[in-house]
Design a protein around this motif. Structure first.
Motif, PDB file in Angstrom:
ATOM      1  N   ARG A  15     -10.755   1.082  -4.422  1.00  0.00           N
ATOM      2  CA  ARG A  15     -10.307   2.379  -3.909  1.00  0.00           C
ATOM      3  C   ARG A  15     -10.392   3.438  -4.996  1.00  0.00           C
ATOM      4  N   LEU A  16     -10.639   4.679  -4.586  1.00  0.00           N
ATOM      5  CA  LEU A  16     -10.586   5.805  -5.506  1.00  0.00           C
ATOM      6  C   LEU A  16      -9.140   6.265  -5.648  1.00  0.00           C
ATOM      7  N   LEU A  17      -8.770   6.724  -6.832  1.00  0.00           N
ATOM      8  CA  LEU A  17      -7.471   7.360  -6.994  1.00  0.00           C
ATOM      9  C   LEU A  17      -7.475   8.702  -6.263  1.00  0.00           C
ATOM     10  N   ASP A  18      -6.300   9.246  -6.057  1.00  0.00           N
ATOM     11  CA  ASP A  18      -6.162  10.381  -5.143  1.00  0.00           C
ATOM     12  C   ASP A  18      -6.547  11.732  -5.726  1.00  0.00           C
ATOM     13  N   GLU A  19      -6.737  11.819  -7.031  1.00  0.00           N
ATOM     14  CA  GLU A  19      -7.041  13.120  -7.632  1.00  0.00           C
ATOM     15  C   GLU A  19      -8.185  13.003  -8.631  1.00  0.00           C
ATOM     16  N   ARG A  20      -8.921  14.060  -8.787  1.00  0.00           N
ATOM     17  CA  ARG A  20     -10.015  14.095  -9.754  1.00  0.00           C
ATOM     18  C   ARG A  20      -9.436  14.176 -11.163  1.00  0.00           C
ATOM     19  N   PHE A  21     -10.216  13.719 -12.145  1.00  0.00           N
ATOM     20  CA  PHE A  21      -9.800  13.904 -13.528  1.00  0.00           C
ATOM     21  C   PHE A  21     -10.556  15.044 -14.189  1.00  0.00           C
ATOM     22  N   MET A  22     -11.609  15.543 -13.538  1.00  0.00           N
ATOM     23  CA  MET A  22     -12.319  16.707 -14.087  1.00  0.00           C
ATOM     24  C   MET A  22     -13.201  17.335 -13.023  1.00  0.00           C
ATOM     25  N   LEU A  39     -12.665  -5.624 -15.743  1.00  0.00           N
ATOM     26  CA  LEU A  39     -12.113  -4.417 -16.349  1.00  0.00           C
ATOM     27  C   LEU A  39     -11.254  -3.665 -15.331  1.00  0.00           C
ATOM     28  N   GLU A  40     -10.467  -2.713 -15.809  1.00  0.00           N
ATOM     29  CA  GLU A  40      -9.439  -2.125 -14.958  1.00  0.00           C
ATOM     30  C   GLU A  40      -9.890  -0.907 -14.161  1.00  0.00           C
ATOM     31  N   VAL A  41     -10.730  -0.060 -14.731  1.00  0.00           N
ATOM     32  CA  VAL A  41     -11.043   1.237 -14.120  1.00  0.00           C
ATOM     33  C   VAL A  41     -12.532   1.533 -14.256  1.00  0.00           C
ATOM     34  N   ALA A  42     -13.118   2.104 -13.212  1.00  0.00           N
ATOM     35  CA  ALA A  42     -14.475   2.652 -13.280  1.00  0.00           C
ATOM     36  C   ALA A  42     -14.380   4.169 -13.124  1.00  0.00           C
ATOM     37  N   ALA A  43     -15.105   4.891 -13.931  1.00  0.00           N
ATOM     38  CA  ALA A  43     -15.138   6.351 -13.849  1.00  0.00           C
ATOM     39  C   ALA A  43     -16.516   6.791 -13.373  1.00  0.00           C
ATOM     40  N   GLY A  44     -16.565   7.920 -12.659  1.00  0.00           N
ATOM     41  CA  GLY A  44     -17.861   8.412 -12.208  1.00  0.00           C
ATOM     42  C   GLY A  44     -17.753   9.632 -11.333  1.00  0.00           C
ATOM     43  N   VAL A  45     -18.899  10.054 -10.821  1.00  0.00           N
ATOM     44  CA  VAL A  45     -18.965  11.156  -9.859  1.00  0.00           C
ATOM     45  C   VAL A  45     -18.422  10.658  -8.524  1.00  0.00           C
ATOM     46  N   LYS A  46     -17.610  11.466  -7.890  1.00  0.00           N
ATOM     47  CA  LYS A  46     -16.903  11.036  -6.677  1.00  0.00           C
ATOM     48  C   LYS A  46     -17.834  10.427  -5.641  1.00  0.00           C
ATOM     49  N   GLU A  88     -17.073  16.531  -8.810  1.00  0.00           N
ATOM     50  CA  GLU A  88     -15.812  16.041  -9.347  1.00  0.00           C
ATOM     51  C   GLU A  88     -15.945  14.656  -9.952  1.00  0.00           C
ATOM     52  N   GLY A  89     -15.211  14.443 -11.049  1.00  0.00           N
ATOM     53  CA  GLY A  89     -15.112  13.130 -11.652  1.00  0.00           C
ATOM     54  C   GLY A  89     -13.856  12.426 -11.178  1.00  0.00           C
ATOM     55  N   PHE A  90     -14.000  11.162 -10.768  1.00  0.00           N
ATOM     56  CA  PHE A  90     -12.882  10.389 -10.232  1.00  0.00           C
ATOM     57  C   PHE A  90     -12.820   9.020 -10.894  1.00  0.00           C
ATOM     58  N   TYR A  91     -11.667   8.375 -10.727  1.00  0.00           N
ATOM     59  CA  TYR A  91     -11.487   6.982 -11.142  1.00  0.00           C
ATOM     60  C   TYR A  91     -11.467   6.076  -9.912  1.00  0.00           C
ATOM     61  N   LEU A  92     -11.942   4.846 -10.097  1.00  0.00           N
ATOM     62  CA  LEU A  92     -11.918   3.820  -9.056  1.00  0.00           C
ATOM     63  C   LEU A  92     -11.287   2.556  -9.628  1.00  0.00           C
ATOM     64  N   VAL A  93     -10.469   1.893  -8.803  1.00  0.00           N
ATOM     65  CA  VAL A  93      -9.807   0.650  -9.219  1.00  0.00           C
ATOM     66  C   VAL A  93      -9.878  -0.368  -8.076  1.00  0.00           C
ATOM     67  N   ARG A  94      -9.491  -1.598  -8.339  1.00  0.00           N
ATOM     68  CA  ARG A  94      -9.384  -2.606  -7.277  1.00  0.00           C
ATOM     69  C   ARG A  94      -8.230  -2.249  -6.341  1.00  0.00           C
ATOM     70  N   ASP A  95      -8.317  -2.715  -5.119  1.00  0.00           N
ATOM     71  CA  ASP A  95      -7.249  -2.453  -4.143  1.00  0.00           C
ATOM     72  C   ASP A  95      -5.897  -2.947  -4.628  1.00  0.00           C
ATOM     73  N   ASP A  96      -5.880  -4.102  -5.334  1.00  0.00           N
ATOM     74  CA  ASP A  96      -4.610  -4.670  -5.768  1.00  0.00           C
ATOM     75  C   ASP A  96      -4.175  -4.216  -7.154  1.00  0.00           C
ATOM     76  N   SER A  97      -4.860  -3.207  -7.705  1.00  0.00           N
ATOM     77  CA  SER A  97      -4.514  -2.716  -9.036  1.00  0.00           C
ATOM     78  C   SER A  97      -3.151  -2.026  -9.019  1.00  0.00           C
ATOM     79  N   PRO A  98      -2.358  -2.204 -10.069  1.00  0.00           N
ATOM     80  CA  PRO A  98      -1.093  -1.474 -10.169  1.00  0.00           C
ATOM     81  C   PRO A  98      -1.282   0.003 -10.506  1.00  0.00           C
ATOM     82  N   ILE A  99      -2.496   0.396 -10.846  1.00  0.00           N
ATOM     83  CA  ILE A  99      -2.774   1.794 -11.179  1.00  0.00           C
ATOM     84  C   ILE A  99      -2.782   2.616  -9.898  1.00  0.00           C
ATOM     85  N   LYS A 100      -1.897   3.598  -9.820  1.00  0.00           N
ATOM     86  CA  LYS A 100      -1.740   4.392  -8.613  1.00  0.00           C
ATOM     87  C   LYS A 100      -2.187   5.851  -8.787  1.00  0.00           C
ATOM     88  N   SER A 101      -2.169   6.355 -10.012  1.00  0.00           N
ATOM     89  CA  SER A 101      -2.503   7.762 -10.246  1.00  0.00           C
ATOM     90  C   SER A 101      -3.216   7.909 -11.579  1.00  0.00           C
TER      91      SER A 101
END
Length: 243
Positions: free
Chosen positions: A186-193, A165-172, A102-115
């Motif tokens: 933290r990783l976001l809660d759902e995969r993007f692919m 930068l805001e988001v890192a993408a990669g293999v879970k 699965e491909g996932f996104y990762l952000v900082r703990d304090d990022s406003p990005i939630k999903s």
């Protein structure tokens, strides 16, 4: 039953089966139990395929998917292990998948990005590994965010933090390991692919060779070889692909 000599010649023209491995993938070319290096499901599959051909195997080790793909395209390697992708499929024959990751996104703990729906927006910069399957996917599907390439998937989280930068993408699994290493992310809660991993060879080979490789992968998934390898190497988070 022995493999026809014509097929052996197609797959191992040098007398050895040269297998291209992407060591940058924590699911496919790593082991949490084996002391030898390299070790993992793709190494096990390479050795088993060489055994069926009746030849020795040469393990060609690369640190990125792009370099592994290039080795197959240039003729340096005879087979490869990579994600199925439409761009690669123009010159590469892919077997049915043997593993799904699965491909996932990762952000900082304090990022406003939630999903995931918060990611593809103007002003968001997504870091990705150059030539990776998930990177190729994002190139086709991201419409508003900016994509920032770094040389390897292992570098995405460090680049995100160091460059603000805001988001890192990669293999879970890789992102999870980075999250444990650096903290504060933290990783976001759902995969993007879903990334379908397959064995691969140049399309220039015969239909018989393609059918032979496809049959091999089918037997390895249906017969439990892939599942056993993942369990033996203590790899979690990867799903054996169904027919």
């Amino acid at each position: 039953m022995s493999t026809p000599s014509s097929l052996v010649q197609e797959f191992a023209p040098t007398g050895k089966l040269r297998a291209s491995l992407n060591l940058g993938n924590p699911v496919l070319a790593h082991s949490k139990t084996a002391t030898e290096k390299p070790a993992g499901v793709t190494i096990d599959l390479s050795r088993e395929f060489a055994r069926e051909l009746g030849v020795d195997v040469e393990l060609l080790q690369f640190d990125t998917a792009a370099r592994s793909v290039a080795a197959l395209a240039s003729g340096e390697a005879d087979i490869g292990f990579m994600a199925i992708d439409p761009l690669r499929a123009e010159t590469t024959h892919f077997t049915p998948p043997y593993v799904q990751i699965e491909g996932f996104y990762l952000v900082r703990d304090d990022s406003p990005i939630k999903s995931n729906s918060d990611v593809d927006r103007a002003g968001i910069r997504i870091v990705m590994g150059a030539g990776s399957a998930y990177g190729l996917y994002l190139t086709r599907h991201v419409r508003h965010a900016e994509l920032v390439q770094v040389p390897t998937s292992e570098a995405v989280v460090d680049a995100m933090l160091e460059r603000g930068l805001e988001v890192a993408a990669g293999v879970k699994q890789g992102l999870q390991a980075d999250a444990r290493r650096v903290g504060g992310v933290r990783l976001l809660d759902e995969r993007f692919m879903v990334i379908n991993q397959a064995m691969a060879m140049p399309k220039t080979r015969s239909r018989q060779a393609a059918d032979f490789l496809d049959d091999f992968v089918g037997r390895m998934t249906r017969g439990g070889f892939v599942a056993d390898a993942l369990a033996r190497h203590a790899i979690v988070g990867a799903k054996v692909a169904a027919d």
